[in-house]
Design a protein around this motif. Structure first.
Motif, PDB file in Angstrom:
ATOM      1  N   SER A 190      42.001  36.325  37.362  1.00  0.00           N
ATOM      2  CA  SER A 190      41.663  37.667  37.853  1.00  0.00           C
ATOM      3  C   SER A 190      42.260  37.944  39.220  1.00  0.00           C
ATOM      4  N   VAL A 191      42.395  36.918  40.070  1.00  0.00           N
ATOM      5  CA  VAL A 191      42.927  37.155  41.416  1.00  0.00           C
ATOM      6  C   VAL A 191      44.396  37.566  41.336  1.00  0.00           C
ATOM      7  N   ALA A 192      45.164  36.913  40.470  1.00  0.00           N
ATOM      8  CA  ALA A 192      46.569  37.307  40.318  1.00  0.00           C
ATOM      9  C   ALA A 192      46.686  38.742  39.830  1.00  0.00           C
ATOM     10  N   ALA A 193      45.786  39.146  38.935  1.00  0.00           N
ATOM     11  CA  ALA A 193      45.805  40.536  38.459  1.00  0.00           C
ATOM     12  C   ALA A 193      45.457  41.502  39.581  1.00  0.00           C
ATOM     13  N   LEU A 194      44.528  41.120  40.453  1.00  0.00           N
ATOM     14  CA  LEU A 194      44.163  41.990  41.571  1.00  0.00           C
ATOM     15  C   LEU A 194      45.318  42.117  42.552  1.00  0.00           C
ATOM     16  N   PHE A 195      46.024  41.002  42.802  1.00  0.00           N
ATOM     17  CA  PHE A 195      47.222  41.086  43.639  1.00  0.00           C
ATOM     18  C   PHE A 195      48.224  42.060  43.030  1.00  0.00           C
ATOM     19  N   ALA A 196      48.419  41.961  41.714  1.00  0.00           N
ATOM     20  CA  ALA A 196      49.407  42.810  41.053  1.00  0.00           C
ATOM     21  C   ALA A 196      49.005  44.279  41.086  1.00  0.00           C
ATOM     22  N   ARG A 197      47.700  44.555  40.982  1.00  0.00           N
ATOM     23  CA  ARG A 197      47.237  45.946  40.980  1.00  0.00           C
ATOM     24  C   ARG A 197      47.029  46.503  42.372  1.00  0.00           C
ATOM     25  N   ARG A 198      47.180  45.659  43.392  1.00  0.00           N
ATOM     26  CA  ARG A 198      47.030  46.079  44.795  1.00  0.00           C
ATOM     27  C   ARG A 198      45.647  46.674  45.040  1.00  0.00           C
ATOM     28  N   GLU A 199      44.628  45.976  44.587  1.00  0.00           N
ATOM     29  CA  GLU A 199      43.263  46.467  44.718  1.00  0.00           C
ATOM     30  C   GLU A 199      42.535  45.706  45.827  1.00  0.00           C
ATOM     31  N   THR A 200      41.440  46.265  46.263  1.00  0.00           N
ATOM     32  CA  THR A 200      40.533  45.594  47.190  1.00  0.00           C
ATOM     33  C   THR A 200      39.443  44.909  46.381  1.00  0.00           C
TER      34      THR A 200
END
Length: 888
Positions: A213-223
């Protein structure tokens, strides 16, 4: 380059004299010198000489597998400066090729004019790798590797108690640029040195992100916040859970600059890594095929294996054999060789037909295997050393975890044999509980649990409504005898008889922690039950998990009746949005979650009544399984008192308004005839229509005129006082020169003081700034105070009138006399309307002088202060604050 001075040593000595390169002169400095093309290592300092064979081939050229090869070439071709030094992190550690090492890079010229690239290690020089081409002379061929500790890198990091917080920054490519030093201190230098690596590289080496999930959050540029990852600890099989939070950083043009955030190492929750997939597959295969593992009985153990001093019990033997079989399966080759036709099948087909399990089913049984306590024996090869073809790739878990495709009876038979608790349910309805869980709770069957209250009774709430997650969370399991057992629960989605359901894997907590945890839970429950405020525990979506006894008494509901319902079931409709907005503000990661000031809501009793409440909410932990606590206080008594005070205030305001209206009416009605009386008296005194025959009539007319003037003065004072109290006095604020106004008033009253043989003295502050006040009312204030001082001072006394500027920037007007003075009680009485002191009766008056003066002073935003002592005189001060003083 023998036979003369070493040109490289001379170059290093010359560079060491420059600012910023003094480390080159330190003993044991590690320095590497490369040619201008960056393809050949020309020279290495004695401390770095051992790295030559690991970084270059037999011809001295950089090794093709060296990760820093391209970067060194770019630096040598002009990226490095010719003056000063460039800090660069190069992957020059052959024992850990993924780890960047801090270096200083500089282009320099030898004496023959050749340009070279100089790289100096900022920290310790990397150690020689065990796979170096040069053999160690101390270890002859065929001997066992030395286990002697050469440096401190093999030591375990010092375990720090409590949570450890660290800060991190990355660039736009998720490459870590800065990490606070708390991370390597907690997990070790190797696991904590991640600067220069991307998140993908870190997650492949020292970090385990279970669902990516962290890699996906990095990719989506989310907080994000509350994401849990597992961080490995140096030189140990341990992992520490980390609460990982971050946010993107954008530039002025909204372009992505990088990411930043923090991590919270929960050092008190350090755990061992889960067993590899092979062990879980072995257990899952045996369970699904209804087979038992071929355990060897104790009497068939080989002779070279030492026997225990005491004979173990059957359960210990079974558990020990299970652990040995798992370890043997991990360390040795597979006992079952596939048939030729099986080798020809595709991998997916072999997987589906061999075990009958999907990837998510294997994940569930791996969790079961971990609960069995199987661990790798010392010396067992890890999965990194195993054959890659024998290791199945990890598959991301699917949204719903179906149980094996077989009949319900087969399901029950398999799950009943597991040594951990299995509970399948839909919301509060229990569908299945295996034999282990029934034995743990003391119930004979599932029907007995349902009749006792179901899942709500088992966990004193509804943990299923807290959502699913990849982490265990601790709960107290209630047995049939109402005892609490500390358990660890993991919840996930499942499929039961073709319908979605929830699966809970329940393990009993470690025995060393069970008793303290049980007593602590009971103690906290007792504290909550004795609290006078109602306490409600909610899940992430605002549904009720539990209530204390005060909350049950407050609303008239039992915990079982409302568990699982939204909190709005306990609130009136007009308070629903207030409570939901409050909960949403706590769930948000921004500033709204910090502004926790409570809310007033209206509760709803079971019988239909309403209760005024003050509600305060707070978060219970972080992460996907976090909960919220709502504390509700009954403010019925406060509301009743508040209503009474508001009613009294309104009554007082109404009475004051009526009094003011009455005074205004009376003043108006009295003033008209009084003016007529005064006018007729003046006409008769002037004898406009003929002479008055008797002089005594003239004296009577003078008395009539004086009495009428006194009455109309009283009426005017009453009217002014009523206007001030009603807030209707019209004032015109301007800049008033206090010195000039006081001087004119004293001049007006000087004849009166002379008649009474009283000395008048004045002392004015020079350059006194004007004050913002109403000039007419200020004149009345000064006249009242000075005339009172003259009135209450005996012959031969003094009245001193002065102005001053205080140190606080205030302007003061003072009147001091040497008169009869007053006690503190008399001062308080003199400030009340229509109160005259016994000492003033001989002087006459209405008793409105000081009260009216005080009201006028306060209307001009000033303050009136009186200090007096009997037989010593009185000091009256009128003070204007700095906000009413104009700049000079």
């Amino acid at each position: 380059m023998t036979g003369g001075p070493n040109p490289f040593e001379a170059l290093i000595a010359q560079l060491a004299t420059e600012p910023g390169l003094s480390l080159l002169a330190e003993p044991g400095a590690g320095v590497l010198v490369w040619d201008r093309a960056g393809e050949r290592l020309l020279w290495a300092s004695p401390a770095a000489e051992k790295l030559r064979n690991a970084l270059t081939d037999e011809d001295g050229r950089t090794s093709p597998g060296l990760r820093a090869r391209d970067r060194i070439k770019a630096l040598a071709e002009g990226l490095a400066p010719q003056h000063g030094a460039l800090k660069e992190r190069l992957r020059l550690d052959p024992s850990r090729p993924w780890l960047p090492v801090a270096t200083l890079c500089r282009l320099a010229s030898l004496e023959n004019g050749e340009t070279v690239l100089v790289t100096a290690f900022v920290g310790p020089v990397p150690k020689e790798p065990s796979f170096s081409r040069s053999a160690r002379p101390s270890e002859p061929p065929g001997s066992e590797p030395s286990t002697q500790v050469e440096d401190d890198t093999t030591r375990l990091p010092e375990r720090r108690p409590g949570p450890v917080r660290f800060i991190w920054h990355t660039d736009a490519a998720t490459r870590f640029t800065d990490v606070s030093h708390d991370l390597p201190l907690a997990v070790g230098a190797m696991a904590g040195n991640i600067v220069g690596q991307t998140w993908e590289e870190v997650s492949r080496s020292v970090v385990e992100d279970p669902d990516g999930s962290v890699a996906a959050l990095f990719a989506r540029r989310e907080t994000w916040s509350g994401r849990t990852i597992l961080w490995s600890i140096d030189n140990s099989p341990l992992q520490v859970p980390v609460d990982w939070a971050g946010m993107p950083v954008f530039g002025p043009g909204r372009e992505l600059i990088g990411f930043r955030g923090f991590g919270l190492l929960r050092m008190d929750a350090v755990q061992e890594r889960t067993i590899p997939d092979a062990a879980a597959d072995l257990i899952a295969q045996s369970l699904v095929n209804d087979e038992t593992l071929p355990f060897r009985p104790p009497e068939e153990m080989p002779a070279d294996e030492p026997a225990d001093e005491a004979a173990p019990s059957d359960e210990e033997t079974w558990f020990s054999n299970l652990r040995n079989q798992v370890a043997a399966a991990l360390s040795g080759p597979k006992s079952h060789e596939p048939e030729p036709d099986e080798r020809s099948r595709p991998a997916e087909k072999q997987q589906s037909q061999g075990s009958g399990l999907s990837s998510t089913e294997r994940n569930a049984f791996r969790e079961i295997a971990r609960a069995l306590g199987a661990r790798l024996k010392e010396g067992t090869p890890s999965t990194e050393e195993a054959d890659p073809e024998e290791i199945e790739p990890a598959v991301a878990p699917e949204p719903i975890l179906p149980l094996p495709s077989m009949t319900p009876a087969a399901h029950n038979d398999i799950l009943d044999r597991l040594p951990i608790g299995i509970l399948v349910h839909r919301r509060e309805t229990i569908l299945f509980a295996n034999r282990f869980l029934l034995g743990l709770t003391g119930y004979e069957d599932v029907e007995r649990i349902r009749s006792a209250g179901g899942i709500v009774h088992l966990f004193r709430g509804s943990p299923a409504l807290g959502g699913t997650g990849d982490e265990d969370f601790a709960l107290a399991l209630t047995t049939q005898s109402n005892e609490n057992i500390a358990v660890s629960v993991r919840s996930s989605s499942a499929e039961w008889e073709g319908e979605p359901a929830d699966l809970m894997v329940i393990r009993r907590a470690l025995s060393v922690e069970t008793q303290p945890q049980d007593s602590r839970v009971q103690e906290l429950e007792a504290i909550l039950d004795t609290a006078t405020d109602g306490v409600i525990v909610l899940n992430e979506t605002g549904r009720i998990l539990s209530l204390n006894r005060s909350a049950e008494a407050l609303f008239g509901y039992d915990e079982q009746a409302v568990a699982g319902d939204a909190i709005t079931v306990l609130l009136a409709p007009e308070s629903h949005m207030v409570a939901l907005d409050y909960l949403e503000s706590l769930r948000s990661p921004g500033m709204r979650s910090l502004l926790n000031d409570g809310r007033e809501v209206v509760g709803r009793e079971r019988q239909g009544g309403s209760i005024p409440l003050f509600m305060t909410m707070g978060r219970l932990g972080d992460g996907p399984n976090r909960r919220f606590c709502a504390v509700l206080r009954d403010i019925t008594a406060f509301k009743r008192t508040e209503g009474e005070l508001i009613g009294a205030k309104h009554a007082a305001e109404e009475a004051s308004a009526q009094k003011s209206d009455l005074l205004a009416t009376i003043s108006h009605e009295i003033r008209t005839p009084l003016n007529a009386i005064l006018g007729f008296a003046e006409v008769m005194l002037e004898e406009r229509f003929g002479a008055i025959g008797n002089d005594r009539y003239k004296e009577y007319l003078k008395d009539i005129h004086a009495s009428g003037s006194h009455v109309i003065s009283l009426v005017n004072d009453l009217l002014d006082l009523a206007k001030i109290e009603a807030g209707r006095l019209e004032l015109s604020f301007t800049g008033v020169s206090l010195n000039e106004l006081v001087s004119s008033c004293v001049t007006l009253l000087q004849p009166q003081a002379a008649r009474d043989r009283i000395v008048m003295r004045m002392s004015f502050a020079p350059k006194l700034p004007p004050v913002v006040a109403d000039e007419r009312s200020m004149r009345q204030i000064v006249l009242n105070l000075v005339s009172n001082a003259i009135k209450f001072t005996d012959a031969g006394g003094q009245v001193i009138v002065s102005t001053a500027m205080t140190d606080q920037g205030e302007v003061a007007f003072r009147v001091r006399d040497t008169g009869i003075g007053m006690t503190p009680e008399e001062v308080e009485a003199a400030l009340e309307p229509f109160r005259q002191l016994a000492t003033s009766r001989r002087r006459g008056g209405t008793g409105l002088g000081l009260p009216l003066t005080k009201a006028l002073v306060e209307a001009n935003r000033g303050a009136l202060q009186i200090a007096s002592q009997p037989s010593e005189g009185t000091l009256v001060e009128v003070i204007f604050p700095p906000t009413r003083v104009m700049a000079g």
